[in-house]
Design a protein around this motif. Structure first.
Motif, PDB file in Angstrom:
ATOM      1  N   GLU A   1       9.274  21.237  31.876  1.00  0.00           N
ATOM      2  CA  GLU A   1       9.721  21.075  30.495  1.00  0.00           C
ATOM      3  C   GLU A   1      11.006  20.256  30.441  1.00  0.00           C
ATOM      4  O   GLU A   1      11.175  19.388  29.574  1.00  0.00           O
ATOM      5  CB  GLU A   1       9.939  22.446  29.851  1.00  0.00           C
ATOM      6  N   ALA A   2      11.913  20.516  31.373  1.00  0.00           N
ATOM      7  CA  ALA A   2      13.165  19.750  31.416  1.00  0.00           C
ATOM      8  C   ALA A   2      12.905  18.275  31.676  1.00  0.00           C
ATOM      9  O   ALA A   2      13.642  17.405  31.184  1.00  0.00           O
ATOM     10  CB  ALA A   2      14.085  20.323  32.492  1.00  0.00           C
ATOM     11  N   ASP A   3      11.852  17.978  32.408  1.00  0.00           N
ATOM     12  CA  ASP A   3      11.499  16.590  32.702  1.00  0.00           C
ATOM     13  C   ASP A   3      10.658  15.962  31.594  1.00  0.00           C
ATOM     14  O   ASP A   3      10.245  14.796  31.713  1.00  0.00           O
ATOM     15  CB  ASP A   3      10.733  16.499  34.030  1.00  0.00           C
ATOM     16  N   GLY A   4      10.377  16.722  30.539  1.00  0.00           N
ATOM     17  CA  GLY A   4       9.617  16.183  29.414  1.00  0.00           C
ATOM     18  C   GLY A   4       8.135  16.046  29.665  1.00  0.00           C
ATOM     19  O   GLY A   4       7.460  15.259  28.989  1.00  0.00           O
ATOM     20  N   LEU A   5       7.604  16.806  30.604  1.00  0.00           N
ATOM     21  CA  LEU A   5       6.189  16.675  30.960  1.00  0.00           C
ATOM     22  C   LEU A   5       5.300  17.723  30.310  1.00  0.00           C
ATOM     23  O   LEU A   5       4.077  17.540  30.255  1.00  0.00           O
ATOM     24  CB  LEU A   5       6.016  16.731  32.480  1.00  0.00           C
ATOM     25  N   VAL A   6       5.866  18.839  29.854  1.00  0.00           N
ATOM     26  CA  VAL A   6       5.077  19.856  29.173  1.00  0.00           C
ATOM     27  C   VAL A   6       5.812  20.290  27.912  1.00  0.00           C
ATOM     28  O   VAL A   6       7.024  20.115  27.783  1.00  0.00           O
ATOM     29  CB  VAL A   6       4.807  21.088  30.068  1.00  0.00           C
ATOM     30  N   THR A   7       5.052  20.847  26.984  1.00  0.00           N
ATOM     31  CA  THR A   7       5.625  21.441  25.775  1.00  0.00           C
ATOM     32  C   THR A   7       5.159  22.883  25.676  1.00  0.00           C
ATOM     33  O   THR A   7       4.035  23.211  26.075  1.00  0.00           O
ATOM     34  CB  THR A   7       5.196  20.673  24.519  1.00  0.00           C
TER      35      THR A   7
ATOM     36  N   THR B   1       1.090  26.402  26.146  1.00  0.00           N
ATOM     37  CA  THR B   1       1.667  25.338  26.967  1.00  0.00           C
ATOM     38  C   THR B   1       0.667  24.204  27.126  1.00  0.00           C
ATOM     39  O   THR B   1      -0.504  24.429  27.464  1.00  0.00           O
ATOM     40  CB  THR B   1       2.051  25.885  28.351  1.00  0.00           C
ATOM     41  N   ARG B   2       1.139  22.993  26.906  1.00  0.00           N
ATOM     42  CA  ARG B   2       0.288  21.801  26.998  1.00  0.00           C
ATOM     43  C   ARG B   2       1.054  20.685  27.700  1.00  0.00           C
ATOM     44  O   ARG B   2       2.288  20.700  27.754  1.00  0.00           O
ATOM     45  CB  ARG B   2      -0.118  21.305  25.601  1.00  0.00           C
ATOM     46  N   LEU B   3       0.310  19.705  28.195  1.00  0.00           N
ATOM     47  CA  LEU B   3       0.928  18.486  28.705  1.00  0.00           C
ATOM     48  C   LEU B   3       1.545  17.725  27.535  1.00  0.00           C
ATOM     49  O   LEU B   3       0.970  17.665  26.451  1.00  0.00           O
ATOM     50  CB  LEU B   3      -0.109  17.620  29.412  1.00  0.00           C
ATOM     51  N   ALA B   4       2.711  17.138  27.772  1.00  0.00           N
ATOM     52  CA  ALA B   4       3.448  16.515  26.679  1.00  0.00           C
ATOM     53  C   ALA B   4       2.819  15.195  26.240  1.00  0.00           C
ATOM     54  O   ALA B   4       2.888  14.844  25.061  1.00  0.00           O
ATOM     55  CB  ALA B   4       4.905  16.281  27.086  1.00  0.00           C
ATOM     56  N   HIS B   5       2.230  14.438  27.164  1.00  0.00           N
ATOM     57  CA  HIS B   5       1.665  13.133  26.806  1.00  0.00           C
ATOM     58  C   HIS B   5       0.142  13.187  26.908  1.00  0.00           C
ATOM     59  O   HIS B   5      -0.406  13.657  27.905  1.00  0.00           O
ATOM     60  CB  HIS B   5       2.205  12.031  27.725  1.00  0.00           C
ATOM     61  N   PRO B   6      -0.573  12.696  25.900  1.00  0.00           N
ATOM     62  CA  PRO B   6      -2.038  12.804  25.910  1.00  0.00           C
ATOM     63  C   PRO B   6      -2.716  11.987  26.997  1.00  0.00           C
ATOM     64  O   PRO B   6      -3.889  12.228  27.305  1.00  0.00           O
ATOM     65  CB  PRO B   6      -2.435  12.287  24.516  1.00  0.00           C
ATOM     66  N   LEU B   7      -2.013  11.024  27.612  1.00  0.00           N
ATOM     67  CA  LEU B   7      -2.625  10.249  28.690  1.00  0.00           C
ATOM     68  C   LEU B   7      -2.680  11.029  29.992  1.00  0.00           C
ATOM     69  O   LEU B   7      -3.571  10.804  30.816  1.00  0.00           O
ATOM     70  CB  LEU B   7      -1.834   8.950  28.902  1.00  0.00           C
ATOM     71  N   HIS B   8      -1.731  11.951  30.187  1.00  0.00           N
ATOM     72  CA  HIS B   8      -1.588  12.575  31.497  1.00  0.00           C
ATOM     73  C   HIS B   8      -2.786  13.443  31.880  1.00  0.00           C
ATOM     74  O   HIS B   8      -3.218  13.432  33.037  1.00  0.00           O
ATOM     75  CB  HIS B   8      -0.301  13.395  31.543  1.00  0.00           C
ATOM     76  N   GLY B   9      -3.323  14.183  30.939  1.00  0.00           N
ATOM     77  CA  GLY B   9      -4.471  15.028  31.246  1.00  0.00           C
ATOM     78  C   GLY B   9      -5.674  14.234  31.723  1.00  0.00           C
ATOM     79  O   GLY B   9      -6.239  14.527  32.797  1.00  0.00           O
TER      80      GLY B   9
END
Length: 604
Positions: free
Chosen positions: A280-286, A293-301
């Protein structure tokens, strides 16, 4: 120092000339604002936005054909005084002298101002204070910015334009240009969603699907669609490096579990909270208030799933039946919204995710999504959802009806088949009397949309009854009020039609112009709509030359024949037609004859 410093193309300009292969599309309001900011009486503007938002392309387009000097910050020269202006200043110079030398420049474009060295940032600030040089400053958001640069807008020396993501409709136009052909609406939505407003990522994704040959023709449409996994090319992999290159095995495992849980979320009880804190601190999850809990960017999944090995994917992936309850819940939520006459943008990620992955959708769900899109005025999207349902159930009556309605209200008089679609098929042929008769027998509100409110008397309720009553009385202000309520509920096409009807009802020319402006803005968002109320309205948006060329094209003349008749080049005719198609929302000249057959619909 000369009063004008002509622009030259150098290595500094490489990212502008090499990384913008598509025609400039959209951003009309922002483009006009930037252009006005560098005209007489103005001191310039600062344009900000995240990386990839199109800031440099916008300002470059705004100053096209104008003499200007250009400077740009670079990460490797941030410790070198006046590095950004080395090509414009002597080798040794003080701040005072630099200001004097550049004060004679009429227009100075400063790109990547967040990367300026301190001396260059101070110089830009002093030029803004003195006000003799018009400044066009571009800076990224979400990164440290020199204080002298941020004070340009915080100190109100220059206005600031924070660039928003390109709207979905303008993204579709950009993709059509970049893909050299129309993309199917669900594919456009997917690319728009994955890129999150980053136009460079959008280009990389389109290049990936083209390179891997996964764009397939949609029969009978002239469109191409993309279904299935995200192709992980080198460019796409670089974009997902934050998750793909995680050195910590526990972090990578957590990211993969979230990827394979999509489109659903995982709860905090299912994950290691300490690992999540770092991600979360790295901005990768919300993580939302309920612990989802989800991945922060829709491309990553999609990328994480695409590169996972077969055994890892088998271990992490759930069974297909896990989507059933979530899809049913979405269907029920959409049905409840329709019952409330509320078709605002639906939050229905499961159906969108399944369609993108190429999973067949139940026809009932697809028909409901098609109806939702049609009522929102997104007829091409409605047709796409109907086709998704027909993939799994070719004979489904509801999907066929939605496909016919979308086609007929797009001006196609060949695909409708009776019922409500029959009314719109008659309208597309130009037979409004027959259209009204059929509409009154099936859907009274369609009669209102076709300009015959008396055929719906006493048969409607709520905002639809208010629309019918206002039209019957020829009450322009009341039509505007009904249009406003329709727009608030998400019925954008209905709202556009009501505003267009108000144009002809208003006695006050200023009020008519206001209604027309709003109608045009709404009609542009209803890409593909071709209804009698809108036909003359959109034609009125063309320039005189565009109307002249469109009229000849609608009569069947080729580009070369038009060029010979008007003493123009074939390329000029083509450019005018392309601009007209963009304004009309048409893919080609096929819709032009129908648009030209309704001159009585043109506003005064």
């Amino acid at each position: 120092m000369p009063a004008h410093v002509p622009v030259t193309t150098s290595l500094r300009d490489a990212k502008t000339t090499l990384r913008t292969p598509w025609p400039f599309t959209g951003r009309a309001d922002e483009l006009e604002l930037v252009r006005r900011s560098v005209t007489a009486g103005h001191h310039g503007i600062v344009v900000t936005g995240p990386a990839g938002r199109g800031k440099t392309r916008l300002v470059t387009e705004a100053v096209r054909g104008t003499e200007y000097a250009r400077a740009a910050g670079t990460p490797r020269a941030q410790q070198v005084p006046f590095a950004a202006f080395a090509h414009l200043l002597p080798e040794t110079v003080t701040l005072h002298r630099a200001v004097r030398l550049l004060s004679g420049v009429r227009l100075l474009l400063v790109d990547d101002a967040h990367l300026l060295d301190d001396a260059s940032a101070a110089l830009v600030h002093q030029l803004a204070v003195h006000g003799r040089t018009r400044l066009l400053v571009v800076a990224a958001e979400g990164v440290p910015v020199p204080g002298a640069v941020s004070r340009l807008w915080s100190g109100e020396l220059l206005p600031r334009l924070a660039l928003e993501p390109l709207p979905r409709e303008e993204t579709a136009e950009l993709l059509a240009a970049g893909a050299e052909g129309a993309l199917e609406p669900l594919t456009v939505d997917r690319l728009h969603r994955l890129s999150q407003g980053d136009l460079r990522l959008l280009r990389d994704l389109l290049a990936a699907v083209r390179e891997r040959g996964v764009l397939t023709p949609v029969p009978g449409t002239g469109q191409r669609a993309w279904r299935g996994p995200v192709p992980v090319t080198a460019a796409v992999r670089e974009r997902a490096a934050q998750v793909l290159d995680r050195a910590c095995p526990r972090q990578r495992e957590t990211l993969e579990r979230l990827a394979f849980a999509e489109p659903s979320a995982l709860g905090l009880d299912d994950l290691d909270v300490r690992v999540l804190e770092q991600l979360e601190a790295d901005g990768l999850v919300t993580v939302d208030d309920h612990g989802a809990t989800r991945l922060a960017h829709p491309l990553h999944g999609p990328v994480l799933r695409a590169v996972a090995g077969r055994l890892r994917a088998r271990r992490l992936a759930g069974t297909p039946d896990r989507y059933g309850p979530a899809l049913a819940a979405e269907r029920d939520a959409l049905a409840r919204a329709l019952a409330r006459d509320d078709v605002r943008d639906p939050a229905a990620p499961v159906g969108e995710w399944l369609a993108a992955e190429g999973v067949p959708l139940p026809a009932g769900y697809a028909a409901l999504r098609a109806r939702f899109a049609r009522l929102r005025g997104r007829l091409r999207e409605a047709a796409a959802w109907a086709r998704e349902g027909l993939r799994s159930t070719p004979g489904d009556a509801a999907c066929r009806a939605e496909l016919a309605l979308a086609a007929a209200q797009s001006g196609d008089a060949t695909q409708a088949g009776g019922g409500p679609a029959g009314a719109w098929e008659a309208a597309a042929r130009g037979d409004l009397d027959e259209a009204v008769r059929l509409a009154a027998a099936s859907d009274p509100y369609d009669a209102v949309r076709l300009g015959a409110p008396e055929r719906a008397a006493g048969r409607l309720t709520g905002v639809f009854a208010a629309h019918a009553d206002a039209l019957a009385r020829g009450d322009g202000p009341a039509l505007d009020e009904a249009a406003g309520e329709l727009e608030r509920r998400g019925f954008l096409l209905y709202a556009a039609e009501a505003r267009a009807q108000a144009v002809r009802a208003h006695r006050d020319p200023a009020a008519a112009r206001g209604s027309r402006t709003r109608a045009v803005a709404l009609a542009r968002r209803c890409e593909g709509a071709r209804t009698p109320a809108l036909s003359g309205l959109v034609l009125g948006e063309l320039t005189a030359r565009q109307r002249q060329i469109v009229t000849l094209a609608a009569a069947g003349l080729s580009n070369r024949q038009i060029a010979e008749r008007l003493t123009l080049s074939v390329r000029t005719v083509g450019n005018h037609l392309y601009g007209a198609y963009t304004r009309l929302g048409a893919g080609d000249r096929g819709a032009l004859p129908w648009l030209m057959e309704l001159p009585e619909s043109q506003p005064a």
